[in-house]
Design a protein around this motif. Structure first.
Motif, PDB file in Angstrom:
ATOM      1  N   UNK A   1       0.851  -1.188   0.000  1.00  0.00           N
ATOM      2  CA  UNK A   1       0.000   0.000   0.000  1.00  0.00           C
ATOM      3  C   UNK A   1       0.886   1.237   0.000  1.00  0.00           C
ATOM      4  N   UNK A   2       0.298   2.360  -0.449  1.00  0.00           N
ATOM      5  CA  UNK A   2       1.079   3.597  -0.469  1.00  0.00           C
ATOM      6  C   UNK A   2       0.230   4.767   0.025  1.00  0.00           C
ATOM      7  N   UNK A   3       0.931   5.768   0.537  1.00  0.00           N
ATOM      8  CA  UNK A   3       0.290   6.964   1.063  1.00  0.00           C
ATOM      9  C   UNK A   3       1.032   8.172   0.519  1.00  0.00           C
ATOM     10  N   UNK A   4       0.319   9.087  -0.128  1.00  0.00           N
ATOM     11  CA  UNK A   4       0.930  10.264  -0.734  1.00  0.00           C
ATOM     12  C   UNK A   4       1.178  11.344   0.309  1.00  0.00           C
ATOM     13  N   UNK A   5       2.409  11.863   0.304  1.00  0.00           N
ATOM     14  CA  UNK A   5       2.741  13.047   1.092  1.00  0.00           C
ATOM     15  C   UNK A   5       2.548  14.246   0.178  1.00  0.00           C
ATOM     16  N   UNK A   6       1.486  15.009   0.409  1.00  0.00           N
ATOM     17  CA  UNK A   6       1.127  16.087  -0.508  1.00  0.00           C
ATOM     18  C   UNK A   6       2.164  17.199  -0.538  1.00  0.00           C
ATOM     19  N   UNK A   7       2.929  17.351   0.523  1.00  0.00           N
ATOM     20  CA  UNK A   7       3.939  18.414   0.546  1.00  0.00           C
ATOM     21  C   UNK A   7       5.114  18.100  -0.367  1.00  0.00           C
ATOM     22  N   UNK A   8       5.524  16.840  -0.398  1.00  0.00           N
ATOM     23  CA  UNK A   8       6.690  16.457  -1.202  1.00  0.00           C
ATOM     24  C   UNK A   8       6.319  15.795  -2.524  1.00  0.00           C
ATOM     25  N   UNK A   9       5.086  15.293  -2.630  1.00  0.00           N
ATOM     26  CA  UNK A   9       4.686  14.555  -3.818  1.00  0.00           C
ATOM     27  C   UNK A   9       5.227  13.138  -3.851  1.00  0.00           C
ATOM     28  N   UNK A  10       5.838  12.713  -2.754  1.00  0.00           N
ATOM     29  CA  UNK A  10       6.405  11.371  -2.658  1.00  0.00           C
ATOM     30  C   UNK A  10       5.481  10.470  -1.850  1.00  0.00           C
ATOM     31  N   UNK A  11       5.689   9.174  -2.002  1.00  0.00           N
ATOM     32  CA  UNK A  11       4.857   8.196  -1.300  1.00  0.00           C
ATOM     33  C   UNK A  11       5.619   7.524  -0.166  1.00  0.00           C
ATOM     34  N   UNK A  12       4.863   7.116   0.830  1.00  0.00           N
ATOM     35  CA  UNK A  12       5.337   6.163   1.816  1.00  0.00           C
ATOM     36  C   UNK A  12       4.700   4.817   1.484  1.00  0.00           C
ATOM     37  N   UNK A  13       5.392   3.747   1.801  1.00  0.00           N
ATOM     38  CA  UNK A  13       4.903   2.424   1.431  1.00  0.00           C
ATOM     39  C   UNK A  13       4.843   1.499   2.642  1.00  0.00           C
TER      40      UNK A  13
ATOM     41  N   UNK B   1      23.374  11.549  -2.805  1.00  0.00           N
ATOM     42  CA  UNK B   1      23.143  11.137  -1.423  1.00  0.00           C
ATOM     43  C   UNK B   1      21.654  11.264  -1.076  1.00  0.00           C
ATOM     44  N   UNK B   2      21.062  10.170  -0.615  1.00  0.00           N
ATOM     45  CA  UNK B   2      19.675  10.170  -0.150  1.00  0.00           C
ATOM     46  C   UNK B   2      19.686  10.560   1.326  1.00  0.00           C
ATOM     47  N   UNK B   3      19.088  11.709   1.626  1.00  0.00           N
ATOM     48  CA  UNK B   3      19.170  12.265   2.979  1.00  0.00           C
ATOM     49  C   UNK B   3      17.888  12.066   3.776  1.00  0.00           C
ATOM     50  N   UNK B   4      16.851  11.578   3.123  1.00  0.00           N
ATOM     51  CA  UNK B   4      15.576  11.351   3.806  1.00  0.00           C
ATOM     52  C   UNK B   4      15.167   9.903   3.571  1.00  0.00           C
ATOM     53  N   UNK B   5      15.524   9.045   4.504  1.00  0.00           N
ATOM     54  CA  UNK B   5      15.298   7.602   4.370  1.00  0.00           C
ATOM     55  C   UNK B   5      14.833   7.056   5.709  1.00  0.00           C
ATOM     56  N   UNK B   6      13.736   6.295   5.674  1.00  0.00           N
ATOM     57  CA  UNK B   6      13.229   5.641   6.876  1.00  0.00           C
ATOM     58  C   UNK B   6      12.695   4.268   6.494  1.00  0.00           C
ATOM     59  N   UNK B   7      12.996   3.286   7.308  1.00  0.00           N
ATOM     60  CA  UNK B   7      12.498   1.942   7.054  1.00  0.00           C
ATOM     61  C   UNK B   7      12.307   1.203   8.371  1.00  0.00           C
TER      62      UNK B   7
ATOM     63  N   UNK C   1      15.823  12.050  -4.597  1.00  0.00           N
ATOM     64  CA  UNK C   1      16.430  13.261  -5.146  1.00  0.00           C
ATOM     65  C   UNK C   1      16.581  13.137  -6.673  1.00  0.00           C
ATOM     66  N   UNK C   2      17.083  14.181  -7.279  1.00  0.00           N
ATOM     67  CA  UNK C   2      17.350  14.134  -8.714  1.00  0.00           C
ATOM     68  C   UNK C   2      16.076  14.123  -9.546  1.00  0.00           C
ATOM     69  N   UNK C   3      16.250  14.024 -10.838  1.00  0.00           N
ATOM     70  CA  UNK C   3      15.139  14.080 -11.788  1.00  0.00           C
ATOM     71  C   UNK C   3      14.700  12.671 -12.166  1.00  0.00           C
ATOM     72  N   UNK C   4      13.996  12.014 -11.265  1.00  0.00           N
ATOM     73  CA  UNK C   4      13.468  10.681 -11.550  1.00  0.00           C
ATOM     74  C   UNK C   4      11.967  10.819 -11.800  1.00  0.00           C
ATOM     75  N   UNK C   5      11.470  10.382 -12.960  1.00  0.00           N
ATOM     76  CA  UNK C   5      10.035  10.496 -13.239  1.00  0.00           C
ATOM     77  C   UNK C   5       9.199   9.761 -12.204  1.00  0.00           C
TER      78      UNK C   5
END
Length: 213
Positions: A41-53, A150-156, A179-183
């Motif tokens: 499952x995934x959850x969108x973080x609207x501030x960053x546009x990234x997902x948590x899984x 360098x990935x500076x925001x990582x949690x697992x 980070x970076x330009x990943x689609x």
């Protein structure tokens, strides 16, 4: 077992609760993959546009303590995880820190991580639960490298419990900002395919663990 100093008792217990409260039906969480062996499952973080899984799986015929040992064994991971470019654990300022470089497909740059992790075996209501937590950790002794992002925001977190038979139930939470330009479609594809494949690789590694020496 030595008491963990990177994470609080509350953080370990919160991770345990994930096995009791799967993401399906929870507010904001959407189904990414559902199969006989794994649900993601995934959850969108609207501030960053990234997902948590969150991923939930059943490892048949894999004892929980063995699964936790395999996950913690970084030297062994170099043998079974094809995405590992470099991986080691070192002591810095009295802390155990992990460095991990991940192979990314051309033409993207590799990513690397510097993080701390801790394992604790909890005993709750007559059950043994193995909990492994990890998070980014910035330290000048391991500087960034040219050509690697360098990935500076990582949690697992990984929570492992007996299934009552010969195997175990696994709950995994995962978030990072690559980070970076990943689609976004590539990030979603990697989560949809990479997480189940990673869990399958761990299961296979568990079965072969006694052969590693």
């Amino acid at each position: 077992m030595e008491k963990a100093d990177h994470f609080s008792e509350e953080e370990f217990r919160k991770a345990c609760a994930e096995l009791e409260a799967p993401a399906k039906g929870s507010r904001g969480w959407e189904t990414l993959v559902e199969s006989e062996d794994f649900n993601i499952y995934r959850l969108l973080d609207e501030q960053t546009g990234l997902y948590e899984y969150k991923a939930f799986g059943d490892f048949k015929n894999c004892p929980p303590a063995l699964c936790a040992d395999v996950y913690m064994d970084l030297e062994y991971r170099k043998q079974w995880d094809s995405y590992v470019k470099e991986l080691y654990e070192t002591k810095i300022q009295g802390k155990t820190v992990v460095y991990w470089e991940v192979n990314y497909p051309f033409p993207m740059y590799n990513r690397d991580y510097v993080y701390v992790r801790d394992r604790r075996d909890l005993y709750l209501n007559g059950r043994t639960i193995h909990v492994i937590l990890a998070k980014s950790f910035s330290i000048p002794e391991i500087p960034e490298k040219d050509g690697i992002i360098r990935v500076k925001d990582y949690r697992q977190s990984l929570v492992i419990e007996s299934d009552g038979k010969q195997g175990c139930k696994v709950s995994m939470f995962y978030h990072d900002n690559p980070e970076g330009m990943i689609p976004s479609w590539l990030i979603n594809w990697a989560a949809k395919n990479g997480v189940p494949n990673f869990l399958k690789d761990i299961l296979k590694a568990c079965k072969n663990y006694h052969k590693k020496t």
